[in-house]
Design an enzyme around this catalytic site. Structure first.
Site, PDB file in Angstrom:
ATOM      1  N   ASP A   9      27.916  -7.702  15.017  1.00 40.26           N
ATOM      2  CA  ASP A   9      28.175  -6.858  13.852  1.00 40.26           C
ATOM      3  C   ASP A   9      29.694  -6.716  13.708  1.00 40.26           C
ATOM      4  OD1 ASP A   9      25.459  -6.606  13.600  1.00 40.26           O
ATOM      5  OD2 ASP A   9      25.361  -4.573  14.395  1.00 40.26           O
ATOM      6  N   ARG A  73       8.086  -5.300   9.990  1.00 36.92           N
ATOM      7  CA  ARG A  73       9.079  -4.627  10.836  1.00 36.92           C
ATOM      8  C   ARG A  73      10.176  -4.051   9.960  1.00 36.92           C
ATOM      9  NH1 ARG A  73      13.870  -5.306  13.153  1.00 36.92           N
ATOM     10  NH2 ARG A  73      14.113  -4.407  15.229  1.00 36.92           N
TER      11      ARG A  73
END
Ligand SMILES: O=C(O)CCC(=O)C(=O)O
Ligand SMILES: [Fe+2]
Length: 134
Positions: A9, A73
């Site tokens: 990230d 999900r």
């Protein structure tokens, strides 16, 4: 089904709420480990900017997501990053700044893993919220 291929990230840190479906994995020394969703828990990931600003002391986590569950999900990451109009160079040790030849206007190569640009975002968001469904 892949939800997210392996990546870091590009932020300071990510705060992540998972639902009950498995899928998130982190890499450590070449092996992948599941991060099981736990009730009332959040996952905190170190991002590349934190690794950079801490001179590598905090390691960004390489991770990927694959929905191995039959169910849908859902994950809710919040990416924490400084306002990128802000000059972050003061947070970097002067010697490193000289070594990296950083000045406020320059794009900064970040290790070999990716890159992060200072002073490039036009909008001043400090947290980006996403909902990811796989
Ligand atoms: O779906 C997840 O659990 C994590 C998603 C993720 O890695 C990301 O949005 O950067
Ligand atoms: Fe991620």
């Amino acid at each position: 089904m892949w939800g997210s291929s392996p990546h870091f990230d590009n932020c300071l840190m990510t705060i992540l709420k998972q639902d009950k479906a498995d899928g998130l994995e982190i890499e450590y020394k070449g092996d992948w480990y599941p991060v099981k969703p736990m009730e009332d828990c959040i996952v905190v990931n170190i991002g590349t900017l934190m690794e950079h600003l801490s001179d590598g002391n905090a390691k960004a986590v390489y991770h990927r997501v694959k929905n191995t569950d039959d169910r849908l999900r859902c994950a809710w990451p919040v990416f924490l990053a400084p306002n990128l109009n802000r000059d972050m160079t003061q947070m970097i040790d002067l010697k490193r700044r000289v070594k990296l030849k950083i000045n406020t206007a320059k794009a900064l190569r970040f290790h070999k893993r990716g890159w992060y640009k200072f002073n490039t975002f036009e909008k001043s968001e400090t947290a980006i919220f996403a909902k990811i469904i796989v």
